[in-house]
Scaffold this motif. Sequence first.
Motif, PDB file in Angstrom:
ATOM      1  N   HIS A  77     -14.976   7.705 -32.450  1.00 52.18           N
ATOM      2  CA  HIS A  77     -15.756   7.247 -31.295  1.00 52.18           C
ATOM      3  C   HIS A  77     -14.885   7.052 -30.068  1.00 52.18           C
ATOM      4  N   ASN A  78     -13.659   6.565 -30.238  1.00 53.00           N
ATOM      5  CA  ASN A  78     -12.801   6.402 -29.061  1.00 53.00           C
ATOM      6  C   ASN A  78     -12.384   7.738 -28.476  1.00 53.00           C
ATOM      7  N   ALA A  79     -12.244   8.784 -29.302  1.00 56.86           N
ATOM      8  CA  ALA A  79     -11.978  10.119 -28.764  1.00 56.86           C
ATOM      9  C   ALA A  79     -13.154  10.598 -27.920  1.00 56.86           C
ATOM     10  N   ILE A  80     -14.364  10.269 -28.349  1.00 59.15           N
ATOM     11  CA  ILE A  80     -15.561  10.619 -27.583  1.00 59.15           C
ATOM     12  C   ILE A  80     -15.616   9.813 -26.287  1.00 59.15           C
ATOM     13  N   VAL A  81     -15.319   8.518 -26.384  1.00 54.98           N
ATOM     14  CA  VAL A  81     -15.314   7.651 -25.199  1.00 54.98           C
ATOM     15  C   VAL A  81     -14.362   8.192 -24.136  1.00 54.98           C
ATOM     16  N   ASN A  82     -13.225   8.727 -24.566  1.00 56.27           N
ATOM     17  CA  ASN A  82     -12.180   9.173 -23.633  1.00 56.27           C
ATOM     18  C   ASN A  82     -12.234  10.666 -23.301  1.00 56.27           C
ATOM     19  N   SER A  83     -13.248  11.368 -23.783  1.00 58.47           N
ATOM     20  CA  SER A  83     -13.334  12.810 -23.562  1.00 58.47           C
ATOM     21  C   SER A  83     -13.794  13.134 -22.139  1.00 58.47           C
TER      22      SER A  83
END
Length: 293
Positions: A77-83
């Motif tokens: 989810h944090n990879a998605i948040v920072n994409s």
Amino acid sequence: MYLKNFNYLRPKSLTEACNMLQQHKDCALMAGGTDLLVEMKSGLRYHENIISLADIKELAEIKENDHYIIIGAATTHNAIVNSSLLKQHYPALPEASANVGTAQVRNIATIGGNICTAASCCDTAPVLLASGCTLELIDINGSREVSVNDFFIFHRKTSMKKGEILTKIKVPKLKHGTGISIQKFGLRNAASISVASAVALITINDGVCVDAKIVIGAVAPTPFVSEAASKILIGEKVQYLINNYEVVNKAGDLAAADSSPLSDIRGSADYRKRLVKVLVKRSIKSAVIRATI
């Protein structure tokens, strides 16, 4: 309670993972494990074999082509948040992922796990339903694609078949003049389970709404599209939608009427219906503003 002993398997490829699923009778897939391991430790479930997807790098990629953003199912989810790709082409998904658990949980928990758990209060599912995205599933016989609209069957039940692995989520890029917004209500500001949520996807052309989709979460066994609330917005002028004219109130009422919430410790059914009305109105206004920027 302590975890019971189990065999920990770590395939290096999707082919190897599919073969393991076929070879072992009592097994479960694990990406982040933030749901699976907690349930096993609590005694709610047990599996003799746990197949980790951590070493299959292609499952943790976010890519694009001309029409889609392609998200690996083991993307955190944090990879998605920072994409930056998702922020540009589908911003509501990073916003939804930012509401999942705590920062520590988001560093481990994955979007595929969030989807496959299929809880009625799943944070990312309403946003994905609004997109009309496609899910790729594979097993030893090959791959197939399933519309997200056909994936969620009931609370914690999906259309995945035994031996299948969710590999990719293909999210269409937003068209010009389209805005999307998610509004969620929880009982606290962090690590909150959704009491109700609403997503509005609105397309504006020449100052008029030409397409709309209203999706509601946490107030039925699965997230769902409120067809009545969506249709009533089409043909309405932007100023009516931004300024909460009667049509916006009516959309909230129709979405609430479509819902079938339960009463639990987080709120009564009547309270949730009232929340739906408010969240739908907020999501419509926000989506229209984004569509007209």
